[in-house]
Design an enzyme around this catalytic site. Structure first.
Site, short mmCIF file in Angstrom:
data_model
loop_
_atom_site.label_atom_id
_atom_site.label_comp_id
_atom_site.label_asym_id
_atom_site.label_seq_id
_atom_site.Cartn_x
_atom_site.Cartn_y
_atom_site.Cartn_z
N GLU A 1 11.11 3.94 1.36
CA GLU A 1 9.69 3.88 2.11
C GLU A 1 9.34 2.63 3.80
O GLU A 1 8.77 3.00 4.18
CB GLU A 1 8.62 3.01 1.08
CG GLU A 1 6.70 3.33 1.09
CD GLU A 1 6.98 5.18 1.98
OE1 GLU A 1 5.66 5.06 2.36
OE2 GLU A 1 7.00 5.90 1.02
N GLU B 1 1.13 -0.87 -0.06
CA GLU B 1 -0.30 -0.24 0.17
C GLU B 1 0.70 1.48 0.01
O GLU B 1 -0.02 2.32 -0.74
CB GLU B 1 -0.67 -0.20 0.95
CG GLU B 1 -1.39 1.27 1.73
CD GLU B 1 -1.83 1.71 2.82
OE1 GLU B 1 -1.63 2.83 3.29
OE2 GLU B 1 -2.30 0.70 3.55
#
Length: 1018
Positions: A170, A93
């Protein structure tokens, strides 16, 4: 584009609430058989599948105008992860917003912000155990915007790039999200989840995952999960909005962007993971040193009921009525003498695809968990023995009828986001969407015939043999598992022997206002055409401004304010008077105790609240147009009721206050927040935290006397009313209940705004960096970087608008540096405080701008320096053209959305009255504020933004600021606190962290569950 509503009297007549109200009252009943099946096809939507298996839902909806709510729903969540993948669903996600085939380095975020879709608010995603949902809320008033937004969802579906570099950047953001979840609430939520799901795969598949895997999982594992489970057959695109073309044309757009995409030939079978039932109750006691208080939680699990027939729907209504009725009893018990708990509530929710739970949660005083548990169990046993009374059921029936009536009246004003969410749940959970009109007719048909017996039978689902889990949460151990077991046996025995008394209903008065007041009269009336508002000055001196809108059919909002507040008090009276709202609220500020008033308002949608601020006292309300009289009656009662504290009332309030203070003292963030206030605002008693010793000096009679005087003199108040008003109906009510408030013979709390006593606000004149160390169970780190702000009187109107834009600019640019470039934070907030001095017409405005984020403790100072470097760069070089363009677009989109909301207009009119340029002419004040906004927008360039940053903030910014950083205490103390959590024995010999419930002073249990199940972007 003109988004202002039509204001003609003809339209007002056509849209008058009375005709709509009659429309609901005359709504035809449904002629149905209980075994009739409800429509499976979702109502009002273009619905189907593409050749590649992708499902789509498209619906035109004009609320709000020129906006579309989009979603990509994926039937893939954390429960599908293997042991070496724990946390991968959530990482996917994150990576979707980071890099895809078409976009790189978070360019998706920048593109969406460039069209006015703010990160977090308008572009978001959530990963839960069973699914992942990506959501966008975008403008569609320009060519190709809708097409571009749908193309972004298409990228998410099959083109997410999973490279080692993308993953490296990330990881830090995901890791920081993981770290933030390890506070007291997070630990309790996660532990509760594990205990509830024991014996199923769900127990070990929290969406946030495991720290080791977040830090080390290779890109090929993440890509493998993505390729396997992100299959088009298991996805749906939902598009609801104010489309310029037909629904079918939007379907063709979806076909254009998704039609050529293909997944593996055979979609993977989504396995189901059952949660095993258990006949014997499970007991657990948690000692959580940072818990907000003591709490009890009773959960009973059961399979999810599918709603397919009219009978199923009727059962769902009866179940809903049960929770309404039992919650009303719990509230009344909490307001009795020596109550067993401060608050208690019950509800039901679907936790995972195969299972739902009935849950009761209570917050109570220290050492009070067993007493609270016995009281809750007793009440459910009482319902099983004697059922609810017909009077209780009639009240609940009226409440439900009022809710569906409101939904029916707003059926043409439903927000696109709400409709999007309905269709998302239809795809993910098979929840039926039959349409508000049919549902209203169905409820009108069924509700009158649901009996007290049918409602009461749902108490059977709370038997301890129904896969029951009973837990307590305490800051330190007082209750044991044996105590819990004994309490259950005790109440079961009392129920079996019939030694539980019947419920004793209170007498409920018929009328809120016993003697109707003599109406006042209008002294002066002014029309403000540029606002579409009318101002009345009444004979008692109260000023009322009303604006008729058609944004919502069933909404009227109002706020009244008067200058003069807590800043006027000497230190000797401050703590007592600051408790005025709390103490008076528990006693009843409208002439009746809260438990009585709750029943009196059954079936009505009307609520009024009060607030005592530093400089202003306010009351605010929200009601249905048909219940405007009731809401105004409450305001009349507020001004004419003398609140007299009783001994028991005060005792309950002070117990609750003491529990709240103790909870703050246990919270590691308290010392941090206290030091921020002390450093930035000085050591005045206005900013000092309340201690137990302060509470013990509170004079409840002084507190109530002060509260009474705050709302006594109507001549000092200005009231703004916005919503679906019919002036021919509303004005007589305004004159009777607002104009009829008696004006005291002598002025009470009559203050001139320019003469108010200012708060002793000070800010350090140099730089200051401090570390606050606090005991923690698990390491947390929060950073607050703060700059003083002083807006000069001569540039005030411009700089007020500049500050809003600059705060968004700073938030965006710091996020880009700390998250998108360095990958070290999850989110950042920039907040503006401009309440440092009194609301004078001539003084400068003082306050501060704060940058707030959490991070790894070891790099906190480095990140502070990076943030300062970025702010200084913006001051020296200015933002880029695209930064300014994005700022303007986001502000414009927010403004356009606001123009369609009653809250927005209420706030704008209030700010016009409270503006320093207001001198009796509301229209002029409103116009000047509009001009100020337009002037700033028209003049905003990289150069003017740079100059504003130099003018508003200290320049250079590194010359004057404060930094406060929350850090864990030394390691030895840290390990000791961890041992407190891990040393509590329990029935199953598990780690005590598996035996949690919820935060003690909260009864919003399902919000906690949903938070526990999901990892959400912000």
């Amino acid at each position: 584009m003109d988004l202002l509503p039509a204001e003609s009297s003809e339209i007002k007549k056509k849209l008058g609430f009375r005709s709509k109200k009659l429309g609901f009252r005359s709504l035809k009943l449904v002629n149905v058989n209980l075994d009739d099946k409800l429509a499976e096809r979702p109502f009002g939507v273009e619905y189907g599948r593409l050749g590649n298996g992708l499902c789509y839902y498209v619906r035109s909806n004009s609320k709000p105008k020129m906006r579309a709510a989009l979603a990509l729903a994926v039937k893939a969540g954390s429960v599908l992860e293997e042991e070496h993948e724990r946390g991968v669903a959530h990482i996917v996600e994150h990576l979707a917003f980071s890099a895809t085939k078409k976009y790189t380095n978070h360019d998706i975020v920048r593109f969406l912000e460039s069209i006015g879709a703010e990160f977090g608010a308008c572009q978001n995603a959530v990963t839960s155990a069973d699914e992942t949902v990506y959501e966008l809320f975008v403008p569609v008033d320009k060519p190709d915007l809708l097409s571009q937004a749908i193309s972004v969802l298409a990228e998410f579906s099959s083109e997410v790039r999973v490279s080692a570099d993308d993953l490296s950047i990330e990881r830090g953001a995901v890791m920081e999200e993981y770290r933030a979840s390890r506070n007291a609430n997070g630990r309790m939520q996660d532990a509760h989840w594990v205990l509830m799901m024991e014996g199923s795969k769900y127990a070990e598949r929290l969406p946030i995952g495991l720290e080791k895997i977040i830090r080390t999982v290779p890109a090929n594992i993440v890509k493998q999960f993505y390729r396997k489970w992100y299959h088009l057959h298991n996805m749906a695109v939902i598009a609801v909005g104010d489309f310029s073309d037909t629904q079918q044309s939007v379907v063709e757009l979806i076909r254009t962007h998704f039609g050529d995409k293909n997944s593996a030939s055979d979609p993977p079978v989504i396995p189901r993971f059952p949660v095993p039932p258990h006949e014997e109750p499970r007991f657990s006691c948690l000692v959580e040193s940072e818990a907000a208080g003591s709490a009890v939680m009773i959960s009973c699990k059961m399979p999810v009921d599918e709603v397919k027939t009219v009978r199923d729907y009727r059962n769902l209504l009866a179940e809903t009525m049960f929770f309404y009725a039992v919650n009303q009893r719990f509230f009344k018990i909490s307001r009795k003498k020596d109550p067993p708990y401060f608050s208690c509530s019950a509800a039901a929710d679907v936790l995972v695809l195969p299972m739902k739970a009935y849950v009761m949660t209570a917050s109570c005083k220290e050492r009070g968990t067993i007493k609270a548990l016995e009281s809750i169990l007793t009440e459910i046993a009482r319902v099983r023995l004697y059922e609810f009374s017909e009077r209780e059921i009639s009240i609940v029936r009226a409440l439900l009828m009022s809710e569906i009536e409101s939904a029916y009246l707003e059926r043409d004003r439903m927000q696109s986001t709400s409709l999007r969410d309905e269709y998302t749940q239809h795809f993910l959970r098979n929840e039926l969407v039959v349409g508000v009109e049919y549902e209203a007719r169905l409820q009108k048909t069924l509700l009158p015939y649901i009996t007290a017996s049918e409602v009461s039978k749902y108490a059977e689902n709370f038997r301890t043999s129904c896969s029951c889990v009973i837990k307590t949460i305490e800051p330190w151990a007082t209750a044991t598992v044996d105590d819990l077991r004994s309490a259950v046996l005790k109440i079961n025995s009392l129920e079996e022997e019939g030694r539980i008394d019947r419920w004793d209903d209170e007498h409920i008065p018929e009328e809120i206002v016993r003697v109707k007041p003599t109406p006042g009269h209008i002294v002066q009336e002014v029309e403000y055409a540029n606002i579409g508002a009318t101002e009345l000055i009444m004979s008692n001196g109260m000023r009322v401004c009303y604006k008729c809108t058609d944004f919502f059919n069933d909404q009227v909002l109002f706020t009244g304010f008067s200058y003069g507040g807590l800043s006027e008090l000497p230190e000797s009276e401050y703590f007592s008077c600051s408790m005025g709202s709390t103490i008076a609220g528990e006693i009843g500020v409208f002439g009746y105790r809260p438990s009585i008033l709750m029943d009196m308002l059954a079936g009505k949608r009307a609520e009024v609240g009060t607030k005592l601020g530093a400089y202003i006292r306010t009351f605010s309300g929200d009601c249905s147009p048909s219940d405007l009289e009731t809401a105004l009656q409450l305001v009349y009662q507020l001004f004419t009721t003398k609140v007299e504290p009783g001994k028991e009332d005060v005792k309950i309030v002070m117990q609750m206050a003491e529990e709240a203070v103790r909870a703050q003292e246990r919270d590691p963030y308290t010392a941090f927040a206290n030091r921020v206030r002390e450093l930035n605002y000085g050591n005045s008693y206005f900013f000092r935290p309340i201690r137990i010793k302060d509470l013990r000096k509170v004079d409840p009679f002084k507190a109530c006397e002060y509260f009474d005087n705050c709302f006594k003199d109507p001549s000092t108040f200005t009231v703004v009313i916005v919503g679906n008003l019919d002036p021919s109906v509303a004005c007589p009510l305004i004159l009777q209940y607002l104009g009829g408030i008696p004006k005291p013979q002598k002025p009470v709390f009559q203050f001139n705004r320019d003469d108010l006593k200012g708060l002793p606000f000070t800010f350090p004149t140099t730089t200051s960096r401090e570390i606050v160390r606090s005991p923690m169970v698990e390491a947390q780190c929060s950073v607050q970087l703060c700059f003083p702000v002083e807006l000069k009187n001569e540039n005030m109107m411009d700089d007020i608008h500049f500050v809003g834009s600059l705060s968004k600019l700073l938030e965006t640019k710091i996020l880009q540096v700390l998250r998108f470039k360095h990958g070290q934070i999850y989110s950042v907030g920039v907040s503006v405080f401009l309440g440092g001095n009194k609301p004078s017409r001539t003084d400068n405005v003082r306050g501060d701008i704060s940058v707030i984020f959490s991070c790894d403790p070891d790099i906190s100072m480095t990140l502070v320096d990076l943030a300062l470097d970025e702010i200084l760069r913006l001051q020296n070089e200015g933002p880029a053209d695209e930064d300014v363009s994005t700022m303007l677009e986001i502000e414009q989109r927010a403004h356009e959305n606001g123009l369609q909301e009653n809250y927005y207009w209420l706030d704008r009119i209030l700010r016009s009255y409270q503006s320093r340029i207001y001198s009796g002419d509301l229209g002029t004040s409103f116009k000047v504020q509009d001009k100020g906004r337009s002037k700033v927008r028209n003049s905003l360039t990289p150069t003017t933004a740079q100059l504003a940053l130099q003018r508003v903030l200290p320049f250079p910014c590194k010359d004057q600021y404060t930094v406060v950083i929350l850090m864990p205490q030394e390691a030895s103390r840290f390990k000791f606190l961890r041992s407190l959590i891990q040393s509590v024995p329990n029935h199953y010999g598990r780690d005590a962290k598996m035996l949690a419930g919820i935060a003690a002073l909260s009864v919003l249990v399902f919000a906690l569950w949903r938070h526990s199940r999901s990892a959400q972007k912000t």
